[in-house]
Write an enzyme that holds these catalytic residues in place. Structure first.
Site, PDB file in Angstrom:
ATOM      1  N   GLY A 135       0.739  -1.258   0.000  1.00 20.00           N
ATOM      2  CA  GLY A 135       0.000   0.000   0.000  1.00 20.00           C
ATOM      3  C   GLY A 135       0.764   1.301   0.000  1.00 20.00           C
ATOM      4  O   GLY A 135       0.131   2.353  -0.086  1.00 20.00           O
ATOM      5  N   CYS A 183      -0.839   3.396  -5.707  1.00 16.74           N
ATOM      6  CA  CYS A 183      -1.512   2.261  -5.076  1.00 16.74           C
ATOM      7  C   CYS A 183      -2.608   2.770  -4.152  1.00 16.74           C
ATOM      8  O   CYS A 183      -2.391   3.711  -3.385  1.00 16.74           O
ATOM      9  CB  CYS A 183      -0.511   1.425  -4.278  1.00 16.74           C
ATOM     10  N   GLY A 216       2.794   2.639  -2.282  1.00 13.96           N
ATOM     11  CA  GLY A 216       3.147   3.179  -3.589  1.00 13.96           C
ATOM     12  C   GLY A 216       2.349   4.418  -3.960  1.00 13.96           C
ATOM     13  O   GLY A 216       1.218   4.617  -3.513  1.00 13.96           O
TER      14      GLY A 216
END
Length: 347
Positions: A181, A186, A183
């Site tokens: 999570g 993301c 990124g």
């Protein structure tokens, strides 16, 4: 249900405390590392930064460019065997040394990877990538890959906790990819409520992996060179970058024009854009867990690579680390509520 009370931290929550140094110049810092991997027995030397296995980052062109900086590229899994063959025919042995072959966990993915690896024995890295590395199927696939390719260095993930890091190493992974999570494109954390602050994940997974002779790569969460330094300071052996390397000439994203200005599309690999492109759309049973952004064109990636490596060398001089290997031993993190003076950031 239970609640863990321990505080977990991301890169934005800390700074590295400066220390006395005998280094006279940033040029005195050695960023190259040499590793011998637990299962494959292979030895590799280079700068342990990896371009992410996203189709708008991990391209053949990116691999060619970053090999000149001794940096790895995890080439995305959507190239065909024929495209791989054409690339290998023109790439030098030095470029192939800096390439990871990425794969998913389906039977088709496995068979394609078998064919790609057979093209050239210089392809020594395999990156097995799924969004959720906690499934039993994934662990079994890692074991299958290790049995099939005993001399290849296998990177597998993603996970964020020590016990799963250990499980993957014991199943055959040389390097575990850490991050759920963090990124830039993301949205897993907001779509699912699942995740783990990246710096704490790196610290805890590095401790677990190193105890077994394995290694980790911090995947996601870096927005600037200082974050890369923090990841290495936290114990990461490698750092994987997506957003920081997106938007360049070598990145592979589609270019769009708005009001006379050109932009490159960059999207997460679980986004609607990615699923429309590669699997015919978002399946009825799932939600997209990524977003698509338009980035102003940033020119050749070499300029960004130099900026990242320069920041990393400077971080080492601030704590007296003459080699990147020493950075984690010399790092003391301090918790902070501010990172920078932002008064002119909007200008």
């Amino acid at each position: 249900m239970r609640i863990e009370e321990d505080l977990k931290l991301g890169f934005k929550d800390v700074l590295i405390r400066p220390k006395r140094s005998t280094l006279k110049s940033r040029s005195d810092v050695e960023l190259e590392r040499q590793f011998t991997f637990k299962h494959s027995g292979q030895t590799w030397s280079g700068v342990p930064i990896i371009a992410a296995n996203m189709d708008t980052v991990g391209t053949f062109e990116m691999a060619q460019a970053l090999a000149g900086f001794d940096i790895l590229t995890a080439v995305h899994k959507h190239y065909s065997v024929e495209e791989w063959a054409a690339f290998i025919n023109t790439a030098s042995a030095d470029v192939l040394k800096h390439v990871m072959v990425s794969t998913g966990t389906s039977d088709a993915d496995f068979e394609k990877t078998v064919q790609i690896l057979a093209l050239n024995p210089a392809l020594n890295f395999v990156c097995i990538d799924v969004a959720n590395g906690y499934s039993e199927h994934f662990v079994q696939f890692v074991a299958k890959a290790r049995e099939a390719w005993p001399s290849k260095t296998i990177c597998a993930g993603n996970v964020v906790t020590g016990e799963m890091c250990e499980e993957l190493i014991l199943s055959g992974a040389d390097i575990v990819k850490v991050g759920i999570g963090p990124g830039s494109v993301c949205t897993t954390r907001v779509k699912t409520g699942v995740g783990y602050p990246q710096l704490s994940a790196v610290i805890e997974c590095a401790d677990a992996a190193h105890g077994l002779g394995g290694m980790i790569v911090s995947d996601g969460g870096c927005t600037m060179p200082g974050d890369v330094a923090k990841a290495f300071g936290g114990g990461a052996d490698f750092v994987m970058l997506g957003g920081m390397l997106a938007g360049h000439e070598e990145s592979g994203g589609s270019v769009v024009e708005e009001n006379g200005e050109k932009f490159m599309l960059f999207y997460g690999m679980s986004s609607e854009s990615a699923m429309n492109r590669h699997v015919g759309g978002v399946a009825k049973y799932r939600a997209a867990e990524g977003k698509t952004v338009k980035l102003p064109l940033r020119g050749p990636v070499g300029n960004t690579a130099r900026d990242i490596l320069g920041g990393l060398r400077s971080a080492c001089t601030y704590v007296g680390a003459s080699r990147l290997k020493e950075l984690t031993k010399r790092t003391t993190f301090i918790r902070v509520q501010e990172q920078e003076n932002r008064i002119f950031n909007s200008l």
